[in-house]
Design an enzyme around this catalytic site. Structure first.
Site, PDB file in Angstrom:
ATOM      1  N   ARG A   1       5.631   3.431 -11.435  1.00  0.00           N
ATOM      2  CA  ARG A   1       4.785   2.536 -12.555  1.00  0.00           C
ATOM      3  C   ARG A   1       5.051   3.323 -13.599  1.00  0.00           C
ATOM      4  NH1 ARG A   1      -0.778   0.851 -10.558  1.00  0.00           N
ATOM      5  NH2 ARG A   1      -0.409   2.473  -8.832  1.00  0.00           N
TER       6      ARG A   1
ATOM      7  N   GLN B   1       6.828  17.622   1.016  1.00  0.00           N
ATOM      8  CA  GLN B   1       6.728  16.373   1.789  1.00  0.00           C
ATOM      9  C   GLN B   1       8.038  15.561   1.418  1.00  0.00           C
ATOM     10  OE1 GLN B   1       3.930  13.467   0.341  1.00  0.00           O
ATOM     11  NE2 GLN B   1       3.486  12.769   2.579  1.00  0.00           N
TER      12      GLN B   1
ATOM     13  N   ASN C   1      -1.286   6.113 -13.496  1.00  0.00           N
ATOM     14  CA  ASN C   1      -0.310   5.434 -12.558  1.00  0.00           C
ATOM     15  C   ASN C   1       0.943   4.985 -13.703  1.00  0.00           C
ATOM     16  OD1 ASN C   1      -1.541   5.793 -10.077  1.00  0.00           O
ATOM     17  ND2 ASN C   1      -2.959   4.131 -10.814  1.00  0.00           N
TER      18      ASN C   1
HETATM   19  C1  UD1 Z   1      -5.525   6.719  -2.978  1.00  0.00           C
HETATM   20  C2  UD1 Z   1      -6.820   6.611  -2.055  1.00  0.00           C
HETATM   21  C3  UD1 Z   1      -7.785   5.813  -2.534  1.00  0.00           C
HETATM   22  C4  UD1 Z   1      -8.331   6.139  -3.653  1.00  0.00           C
HETATM   23  C5  UD1 Z   1      -7.346   6.293  -4.839  1.00  0.00           C
HETATM   24  C6  UD1 Z   1      -7.582   7.119  -6.097  1.00  0.00           C
HETATM   25  C7  UD1 Z   1      -5.830   6.983   0.304  1.00  0.00           C
HETATM   26  C8  UD1 Z   1      -5.248   6.144   1.504  1.00  0.00           C
HETATM   27  N1  UD1 Z   1      -6.206   6.314  -0.595  1.00  0.00           N
HETATM   28  O1  UD1 Z   1      -5.038   5.653  -2.939  1.00  0.00           O
HETATM   29  O2  UD1 Z   1      -8.801   5.697  -1.542  1.00  0.00           O
HETATM   30  O3  UD1 Z   1      -9.154   5.024  -4.115  1.00  0.00           O
HETATM   31  O4  UD1 Z   1      -6.323   7.395  -4.243  1.00  0.00           O
HETATM   32  O5  UD1 Z   1      -6.597   7.092  -6.875  1.00  0.00           O
HETATM   33  O6  UD1 Z   1      -5.717   7.983   0.192  1.00  0.00           O
HETATM   34  N2  UD1 Z   1       0.744  11.374  -2.454  1.00  0.00           N
HETATM   35  C9  UD1 Z   1       1.685  12.089  -1.670  1.00  0.00           C
HETATM   36  N3  UD1 Z   1       2.150  11.853  -0.657  1.00  0.00           N
HETATM   37  C10 UD1 Z   1       2.117  10.703  -0.190  1.00  0.00           C
HETATM   38  C11 UD1 Z   1       1.236   9.677  -0.888  1.00  0.00           C
HETATM   39  C12 UD1 Z   1       0.473  10.062  -1.810  1.00  0.00           C
HETATM   40  O7  UD1 Z   1       1.651  13.294  -2.317  1.00  0.00           O
HETATM   41  O8  UD1 Z   1       2.687  10.369   0.641  1.00  0.00           O
HETATM   42  C13 UD1 Z   1      -0.143  11.734  -3.483  1.00  0.00           C
HETATM   43  C14 UD1 Z   1       0.309  10.894  -4.842  1.00  0.00           C
HETATM   44  O9  UD1 Z   1       1.393  11.671  -5.500  1.00  0.00           O
HETATM   45  C15 UD1 Z   1      -0.757  11.152  -5.763  1.00  0.00           C
HETATM   46  C16 UD1 Z   1      -1.964  11.058  -4.621  1.00  0.00           C
HETATM   47  O10 UD1 Z   1      -1.284  11.559  -3.760  1.00  0.00           O
HETATM   48  O11 UD1 Z   1      -0.975  12.120  -6.605  1.00  0.00           O
HETATM   49  C17 UD1 Z   1      -2.639   9.444  -4.368  1.00  0.00           C
HETATM   50  O12 UD1 Z   1      -1.676   8.659  -3.894  1.00  0.00           O
HETATM   51  P1  UD1 Z   1      -1.454   7.225  -4.279  1.00  0.00           P
HETATM   52  O13 UD1 Z   1      -0.506   6.545  -3.566  1.00  0.00           O
HETATM   53  O14 UD1 Z   1      -1.633   7.373  -5.811  1.00  0.00           O
HETATM   54  O15 UD1 Z   1      -3.220   6.772  -3.441  1.00  0.00           O
HETATM   55  P2  UD1 Z   1      -3.455   5.208  -3.761  1.00  0.00           P
HETATM   56  O16 UD1 Z   1      -2.896   4.384  -2.744  1.00  0.00           O
HETATM   57  O17 UD1 Z   1      -3.831   5.151  -4.998  1.00  0.00           O
HETATM   58 CA    CA Z   2      -2.947   6.237  -7.324  1.00  0.00          CA
END
Ligand code: UD1
Ligand code: CA
Length: 441
Positions: free
Chosen positions: A17, A73, A227
């Site tokens: 986004r 990753q 985001n």
């Molecule tokens: C996550 C949480 C949610 C919380 C929210 C807060 C989970 C399943 N959910 O959701 O409960 O309310 O954050 O913002 O954890 N990332 C990685 N690798 C991945 C996926 C994510 O490094 O494979 C990192 C992203 O870059 C980011 C963070 O983890 O910095 C959070 O990931 P994001 O996809 O934003 O999680 P949400 O779905 O928003």
């Molecule tokens: Ca997030």
């Protein structure tokens, strides 16, 4: 086993986004990439925090260098998977893993330290940092038992009606007992609405096994994630206020904090006065009683005590002003030092050089420092007077007490006490205007 703290910063996501070619965590707030704030907040064990990187991994690595350790990753299969790829940093360790996201620049270190302390003092297996939100849509919800302990976290997309009504949300910041976390990672599955490995499921697993899972609520501001660029600007505004208030409470006068942007690593002494529209970047230093008039852009520069700068001056990296110097409007300085009491008051460019004590560099002076390939230095002694609109073609030296005549283009060194003059002599053609008028008739 010695208790250790391993911080893990999740930063592999793309940040779709943001609509940007730059990885999300490298977008800047007050001149600092967001991930630097996470790195600064992350509690430190004996070793540096671990950044989980994926999108733009090389750029993130370049930005943080040796300040972090890295886990790569390749494919983003969820927050649980992100921690799995950092396993090697956890295996065989006791103590606690602190997990945070690279896109939460407002999170404070003290908050993370209190979270660790809470988990430790309650002998909990894990602790979650939560926020209360008016509009919790999109976030994971914190489901608590009657006794107030955390039972599980349900993602918005997986939540039922009753769970969606919960306003307490997961900030995505946790403290886990390392062995407890490792035990859960093995058992995560992708059986959920997004088909991802959810780190949040570890919380439910531990609670389900009868382990204690605690939560700590922080101000909504600290839990704010970025985001998109609207949220980036909102977080930047809050960070700007925090930084400015810190300086004001320490004695700096900021006339209009809303239009003043100061880097988190700038140092400003008490009784400096900052007019509206100043932007101070990098590790700049502003001394006591310095006066920054409106609209200056100061990048990694040092301004000594009692200096007056601006309006609208541009001080580029490695500019150093000694005490009580004057730099006026539309002056650009770069990699140049001014010793005590020297003045560059109007419309000048001085790059790559040094200016001694009590010099006057008049209006329109230019250090001609670049021949298209190389940069050269202009060295000016003490008590030198450079007249208006002079060009100093570097490399060149002007020694103590010398004068340079206005309009000169100086290509040779000027000895101490001499007058350097380098321009053609003026001739006046008497009666010329009259003759011209007659020709036209
Ligand atoms: C996550 C949480 C949610 C919380 C929210 C807060 C989970 C399943 N959910 O959701 O409960 O309310 O954050 O913002 O954890 N990332 C990685 N690798 C991945 C996926 C994510 O490094 O494979 C990192 C992203 O870059 C980011 C963070 O983890 O910095 C959070 O990931 P994001 O996809 O934003 O999680 P949400 O779905 O928003
Ligand atoms: Ca997030």
């Amino acid at each position: 086993m010695k208790e250790q703290i391993v911080s893990i910063i999740l930063a592999a996501g793309k940040g779709t986004r943001m609509h940007s070619q730059t990885p999300k965590v490298l977008h800047k707030i007050c001149g600092w990439e967001m991930i630097r704030y996470a790195l600064q907040a992350a509690p430190r064990g004996e070793e540096a925090p671990v950044a989980v990187i994926g999108h733009g991994a090389d750029l993130v690595r370049e930005t943080l260098g040796g300040a972090a350790r890295y886990a790569y990753q390749a494919e983003q299969k969820g927050t649980g998977h992100a921690v799995m790829v950092a396993r090697e940093y956890l295996e065989g360790r006791g103590g606690y893993a602190v997990i945070l996201a690279g896109d939460m620049p407002l999170l404070r270190r003290e908050t993370l330290e209190s979270l660790i302390e809470k988990v430790r003092s309650e002998s909990a297996a894990a602790g979650v940092l939560t926020c209360m939100l008016e509009n919790p849509a999109g976030y994971g919800r914190i489901v608590r038992s009657g006794a107030g302990l955390v039972q599980k976290i349900v993602e918005h997309r997986d939540a039922n009606e009753a769970e969606r009504a919960i306003r307490e949300v997961n900030t995505s910041v946790y403290c886990f007992e390392i062995p407890a976390l490792l035990g859960c990672l093995d058992r995560l599955t992708t059986a959920n609405a997004q088909g991802e490995y959810y780190l949040t499921d570890c919380i439910g697993m531990l609670a389900g096994e009868g382990r204690r899972v605690t939560a700590m609520t922080c101000p909504a501001e600290e839990g704010m994630g970025v985001n998109d660029r609207v949220q980036l600007a909102k977080c930047a505004k809050i960070m700007q206020r925090r930084i400015n208030e810190g300086h004001m409470l320490a004695g700096v006068q900021i006339l209009d904090p809303d239009s003043t942007w100061i880097s988190p690593e700038a140092a400003i002494e008490a009784d400096a006065v900052i007019y509206p529209g100043n932007v101070i970047e990098g590790e700049s230093f502003i001394g006591r009683n310095a006066l920054l008039y409106p609209g200056n852009f100061i990048e990694n520069a040092r301004i000594g005590e009692g200096c007056k700068v601006g309006p609208n001056a541009h001080l580029r990296p490695r500019t150093v002003l000694g005490p009580n110097c004057r730099v006026g409007n539309f002056v650009e300085l770069k990699n140049v030092t001014l010793d005590e009491g020297s003045k560059v008051s109007h419309l000048a460019y001085c790059g790559d050089g040094s200016i001694g004590k009590k010099c006057n560099i008049s209006c329109g002076v230019i250090f001609s420092n670049y021949d298209g390939k190389h940069k050269f230095r202009t060295e000016i002694g003490d008590n030198v007077f450079v007249g208006c609109n002079a060009n100093l073609v570097a490399p060149v030296q002007v020694q103590d007490g010398a004068y340079i005549a206005a309009g000169s283009t100086i290509t040779q060194d000027v000895p101490a006490g001499a007058l350097g003059i380098a321009r053609s002599r003026q001739t006046n053609k008497e009666g010329w205007a009259q003759r011209r008028a007659e020709r036209k008739e």
